[in-house]
Design a protein around this motif. Structure first.
Motif, PDB file in Angstrom:
ATOM      1  N   ASN A  41       0.641  -1.054  -0.018  1.00 61.76           N
ATOM      2  CA  ASN A  41      -0.210  -0.035  -0.094  1.00 61.76           C
ATOM      3  C   ASN A  41       0.764   1.202   0.072  1.00 61.76           C
ATOM      4  OD1 ASN A  41      -2.507   0.788  -0.304  1.00 61.76           O
ATOM      5  ND2 ASN A  41      -2.868   1.009   2.112  1.00 61.76           N
TER       6      ASN A  41
ATOM      7  N   THR B  59      -5.206   6.664  -9.766  1.00 57.70           N
ATOM      8  CA  THR B  59      -3.944   7.188  -9.445  1.00 57.70           C
ATOM      9  C   THR B  59      -2.794   6.485 -10.028  1.00 57.70           C
ATOM     10  OG1 THR B  59      -3.918   5.758  -7.504  1.00 57.70           O
ATOM     11  CG2 THR B  59      -5.064   8.181  -7.419  1.00 57.70           C
ATOM     12  N   TRP B  61      -0.902   4.679  -8.582  1.00 59.22           N
ATOM     13  CA  TRP B  61      -0.833   3.500  -7.899  1.00 59.22           C
ATOM     14  C   TRP B  61      -1.890   2.621  -8.508  1.00 59.22           C
ATOM     15  CZ3 TRP B  61      -3.973   0.469  -4.645  1.00 59.22           C
ATOM     16  CH2 TRP B  61      -3.715  -0.437  -3.771  1.00 59.22           C
ATOM     17  N   ASP B  62      -2.924   3.093  -9.098  1.00 61.57           N
ATOM     18  CA  ASP B  62      -3.965   2.220  -9.651  1.00 61.57           C
ATOM     19  C   ASP B  62      -3.123   1.441 -10.784  1.00 61.57           C
ATOM     20  OD1 ASP B  62      -5.972   2.383  -7.827  1.00 61.57           O
ATOM     21  OD2 ASP B  62      -6.306   4.462  -8.710  1.00 61.57           O
ATOM     22  N   ASN B 102      -6.603   7.235   4.164  1.00 62.76           N
ATOM     23  CA  ASN B 102      -5.414   6.870   3.528  1.00 62.76           C
ATOM     24  C   ASN B 102      -5.155   6.950   2.016  1.00 62.76           C
ATOM     25  OD1 ASN B 102      -2.754   5.430   4.069  1.00 62.76           O
ATOM     26  ND2 ASN B 102      -3.615   3.452   3.323  1.00 62.76           N
TER      27      ASN B 102
HETATM   28  C1  LIG Z   1      -5.689   3.348  -0.630  1.00 65.37           C
HETATM   29  S1  LIG Z   1      -4.438   4.360  -1.415  1.00 65.37           S
HETATM   30  C2  LIG Z   1      -3.000   3.570  -1.062  1.00 65.37           C
HETATM   31  C3  LIG Z   1      -1.753   4.199  -1.641  1.00 65.37           C
HETATM   32  C4  LIG Z   1      -1.351   5.452  -0.984  1.00 65.37           C
HETATM   33  N1  LIG Z   1      -2.027   5.790   0.258  1.00 65.37           N
HETATM   34  C5  LIG Z   1      -2.074   6.515  -1.936  1.00 65.37           C
HETATM   35  O1  LIG Z   1      -2.849   7.229  -1.800  1.00 65.37           O
HETATM   36  O2  LIG Z   1      -1.705   6.559  -3.367  1.00 65.37           O
HETATM   37  C6  LIG Z   1      -4.595   4.026  -3.387  1.00 65.37           C
HETATM   38  C7  LIG Z   1      -6.088   4.044  -3.670  1.00 65.37           C
HETATM   39  O3  LIG Z   1      -6.875   4.956  -3.216  1.00 65.37           O
HETATM   40  C8  LIG Z   1      -7.775   5.542  -4.260  1.00 65.37           C
HETATM   41  N2  LIG Z   1      -7.857   6.918  -4.156  1.00 65.37           N
HETATM   42  C9  LIG Z   1      -7.066   8.082  -4.218  1.00 65.37           C
HETATM   43  N3  LIG Z   1      -7.515   9.344  -4.287  1.00 65.37           N
HETATM   44  C10 LIG Z   1      -8.800   8.893  -3.872  1.00 65.37           C
HETATM   45  C11 LIG Z   1     -10.035   9.796  -3.499  1.00 65.37           C
HETATM   46  N4  LIG Z   1     -10.129  11.021  -3.624  1.00 65.37           N
HETATM   47  N5  LIG Z   1     -11.536   9.088  -3.458  1.00 65.37           N
HETATM   48  C12 LIG Z   1     -11.411   7.880  -3.295  1.00 65.37           C
HETATM   49  N6  LIG Z   1     -10.212   6.877  -3.537  1.00 65.37           N
HETATM   50  C13 LIG Z   1      -9.108   7.491  -3.957  1.00 65.37           C
HETATM   51  C14 LIG Z   1      -6.976   5.185  -5.641  1.00 65.37           C
HETATM   52  O4  LIG Z   1      -7.945   5.062  -6.741  1.00 65.37           O
HETATM   53  C15 LIG Z   1      -6.266   4.023  -5.242  1.00 65.37           C
HETATM   54  O5  LIG Z   1      -6.906   2.847  -5.605  1.00 65.37           O
END
Ligand SMILES: C[S@@+](CC[C@H](N)C(=O)[O-])C[C@H]1O[C@@H](n2cnc3c(N)ncnc32)[C@H](O)[C@@H]1O
Lengths: 136, 136
Positions: A41, B59, B61-62, B102
């Motif tokens: 993560n 993102t 990350w995705d 997170n």
């Molecule tokens: C859970 S985080 C884990 C890695 C790290 N914490 C980060 O945010 O990059 C990664 C996920 O959060 C999701 N994400 C990022 N911004 C978001 C938002 N504003 N609302 C919902 N999901 C989101 C992304 O699509 C991705 O699948």
């Protein structure tokens, strides 16, 4: 009206360091590196050589770059001159390094250049999220 | 000994908003979405439908996840329930949303649910990098 204790300003990298350090090696495939990012993560993967010495860094942004440009190997996408910080640096200093160099994370290395963790912009933003601007 | 002006604490999302909003659409390929992230040097891509309404977020990350798990389409990797903020929210509030969930970025939407920008953990960390903890 009591001034804030000096200590507040001196918050150090080691106070927010995520341990243990998750690292990759230069021999990994991009897919393997991606898996490590997802399983843990995280967005930053310091890359170490056989002696566990820091030799580069891969981020999920670099993975997106590999995808965009159809690049196949870690050594082609990793950033080789890595900006680092030490556990005893202040968070202000680490944030400044990132901001000035437009990067989102710093491997934290000890005096032997061994990676002991990573501090990311997300970790610093989390500090604000927990305590608010001006209240740290 | 003068207390800090209240204004300092009330810094708002719109003060650090990066404009114009870079967005993607659900019909893009993952490679196209990756290219947009790389070309714009960003990590977050809000995904909008035909009416320009927010319908998800991708993102880097995705993208790494797509690579790790060999997934082929935007709709499979995008996060559909998107957490957002508004331009008039405080930065503290935005940071808290990210930290609690997170995540590392929030699409900023206006009263019509149109995406007007993104605020990321990196933007918030940059604030600290420019001015230092406790000095904002
Ligand atoms: C859970 S985080 C884990 C890695 C790290 N914490 C980060 O945010 O990059 C990664 C996920 O959060 C999701 N994400 C990022 N911004 C978001 C938002 N504003 N609302 C919902 N999901 C989101 C992304 O699509 C991705 O699948």
């Amino acid at each position: 009206y009591a001034p804030k204790p000096m200590k507040a300003k001196m918050k150090l990298v080691k106070d927010i360091l995520s341990r243990p350090a998750v690292v990759g090696t230069i021999k990994m495939s991009i897919t393997e590196a991606s898996r490590i990012l997802i399983e843990n993560n995280i967005n930053h993967l310091p890359i170490v050589d056989e002696k566990e010495m820091l030799s580069g860094i891969i981020t999920s942004w670099d993975i997106a770059k590999a995808m965009a440009q159809d690049i196949g190997s870690i050594s082609e996408i990793m950033t080789k001159s890595v900006l680092c910080a030490t556990p005893d640096e202040t968070i202000d200093m680490a944030a400044r390094k990132m901001s000035r160099n437009n990067i989102s994370g710093l491997p934290i290395v000890d005096s032997n250049n061994m990676v002991v963790g990573v501090v990311s912009a997300e970790d610093i933003s989390k500090l604000i999220g927990r305590t608010g601007l001006n209240k740290i």
